[in-house]
Design a protein around this motif. Structure first.
Motif, short mmCIF file in Angstrom:
data_model
loop_
_atom_site.label_atom_id
_atom_site.label_comp_id
_atom_site.label_asym_id
_atom_site.label_seq_id
_atom_site.Cartn_x
_atom_site.Cartn_y
_atom_site.Cartn_z
N ALA A 1 20.08 -9.94 -13.82
CA ALA A 1 20.43 -10.97 -12.84
C ALA A 1 19.80 -11.00 -12.21
O ALA A 1 19.70 -12.27 -11.24
N ALA A 2 18.55 -10.70 -11.51
CA ALA A 2 17.57 -10.89 -10.35
C ALA A 2 16.76 -12.15 -11.31
O ALA A 2 16.19 -12.77 -11.08
N PHE A 3 16.21 -11.32 -12.87
CA PHE A 3 15.23 -12.82 -13.04
C PHE A 3 15.52 -13.82 -13.29
O PHE A 3 15.41 -14.68 -13.25
N ALA A 4 17.40 -13.24 -13.95
CA ALA A 4 17.80 -14.90 -14.15
C ALA A 4 17.77 -16.11 -13.00
O ALA A 4 17.62 -16.97 -13.34
N ALA A 5 18.06 -15.22 -11.98
CA ALA A 5 18.28 -15.84 -10.41
C ALA A 5 16.46 -16.54 -10.26
O ALA A 5 16.55 -17.67 -9.88
N VAL A 6 15.90 -15.91 -10.62
CA VAL A 6 14.45 -16.45 -10.29
C VAL A 6 14.11 -17.55 -11.11
O VAL A 6 13.92 -18.43 -11.15
N LYS A 7 14.14 -17.10 -12.96
CA LYS A 7 13.94 -18.51 -13.34
C LYS A 7 14.67 -19.43 -13.25
O LYS A 7 14.49 -20.44 -13.64
N ALA B 1 19.85 -16.11 -20.81
CA ALA B 1 19.05 -16.59 -21.67
C ALA B 1 17.41 -15.95 -21.48
O ALA B 1 15.96 -15.20 -22.32
N CYS B 2 17.02 -16.33 -20.58
CA CYS B 2 15.65 -16.22 -20.40
C CYS B 2 15.46 -14.73 -20.28
O CYS B 2 14.38 -13.99 -20.49
N CYS B 3 15.68 -13.82 -20.22
CA CYS B 3 15.61 -12.24 -20.14
C CYS B 3 14.98 -11.77 -21.55
O CYS B 3 14.90 -10.93 -21.29
#
Ligand code: GLY
Length: 362
Positions: free
Chosen positions: A266-272, A345-347
């Motif tokens: 969730a955090a990585f997607a939020a950053v991206k 998907a970015c993850c």
């Protein structure tokens, strides 16, 4: 010194935190309930460790005790187990004024609480959590559930316990993986609402201080949203994807391990997607790694999204995911269900791809 935190739900109750408290379960419970019949519910791992202490503590204070032994583990979190417990209660002749005492981790609490909600249309119950995860999160708040129709926690009820007794002394003999998974929930509380708690985790603060901080936060949230319709949903941070990972791993991973990687997804997607500073993700990852939690998964975003879309948090064509928006702050973020896979998907190139870390994937 005893820590006392009052949870002001429809029926208020106390969460007490003190070393040695299991040995005083009887006298403390006698102050808050009328009945003197208690069925202690625990699994075969917990029974040899704490059952005698707790049973003695009740009997010394005039309680008549009976026992229901569960087969531990997430796979035993079924309606059949609830029925087993209810049958044991009926055999022990427990009436309206009796109570169940859940002695164990989150699974025992979930099953016992649901049985207490159903038996005779609801009897009292108390929680005696023996894991870090249960003390810091699961034991307070009245969420009870079992898995059904292949879905995690699909069948449940809100049924607040009359008392929660946390005895941090038991953590001294808790296996390391269980301490680690408890830390995942504690990191969650920091991420959801407390920069101070994030600092304390990083500084290696004592577990009892961390537990108390989480329970205080939970009390403040649950008092305003007992039934998980509003801000309480922030406490699901990491859980939508975490539950999916638990299922994809056929429940062979710890809940906290799923939550750890679920928070990072969730955090990585939020950053991206420009919704959160990268430093928030980096800190979360660091704190989880510090606590020997997994930070990668071998599953791809498409598989995770497919399972996550079966989650309870789905509402028709929309799904709400909890994302971090700043250090110590999370938000509810709703999107059409068809966009979930694209959102994470970015993850695939990061969280879900095993990178330099030789930490176990989930
Ligand atoms: N475990 C999160 C909650 O009780 O809401």
């Amino acid at each position: 010194m005893m820590e006392k935190i009052v949870i002001n739900t429809s029926v208020p109750y106390e969460v007490l935190l003190e070393n040695g408290l299991l040995g005083h379960a009887g006298e403390v419970t006698a102050r808050v309930v009328e009945g003197r019949r208690v069925m202690i519910v625990c699994d075969g791992k917990i029974a040899p460790q704490y059952l005698n202490t707790v049973q003695d503590a009740f009997e010394r204070n005039g309680f008549e005790t009976s026992l229901c032994l569960l087969h531990g583990g997430e796979k035993g979190k079924t309606l059949a187990t609830v029925e087993q417990l209810i049958t044991a209660a009926a055999k022990a002749d427990l009436g309206h004024d009796s109570l169940f005492a859940a002695l164990g981790g989150g699974v025992t609490g979930d099953i016992t609480g649901l049985a207490a909600a159903l038996y005779m249309r609801g009897i009292d119950w108390i929680q005696l959590p023996t894991t870090l995860l249960a003390m810091a999160d699961a034991a307070a708040g009245g969420k009870t559930a079992v898995n059904a129709a292949g879905e995690k926690n699909l069948l449940g009820a809100f049924h607040q316990p009359r008392l929660v007794l946390c005895d941090p002394e038991v953590l001294k003999t808790l296996p390391l993986p269980l301490l680690n998974e408890g830390m995942a929930e504690i990191v969650k509380y920091g991420a959801v609402g407390s920069t101070k708690l994030l600092d304390s985790i990083r500084n290696g603060e004592r577990p009892e201080m961390l537990i108390a901080a989480c329970i205080r936060m939970k009390a403040a949230i649950v008092e305003h949203d007992e039934h998980d319709r509003g801000q309480r949903r922030l406490l699901n941070f990491g859980h939508t994807f975490g539950h999916a990972l638990e299922r994809l791993n056929d429940f062979t991973i710890y809940h906290g391990e799923g939550v750890a990687v679920g928070m990072l997804i969730a955090a990585f997607a939020a950053v991206k997607h420009g919704l959160c500073p990268a430093s928030v993700y980096e800190e979360l990852r660091l704190l989880l790694k510090m606590n020997h939690l997994p930070v990668n998964t071998r599953f791809r975003a498409a598989e995770i999204a497919r399972i996550a879309l079966r989650d309870k948090k789905r509402n028709g064509d929309m799904i709400t995911v909890v994302i971090p928006s700043a250090r110590g702050r999370c938000e509810l973020f709703s999107m059409p269900t068809r966009e979930l896979e694209g959102f994470i998907a970015c993850c695939d190139e990061n969280v879900t791809a095993c990178s330099e870390d030789k930490i176990r994937e989930v």
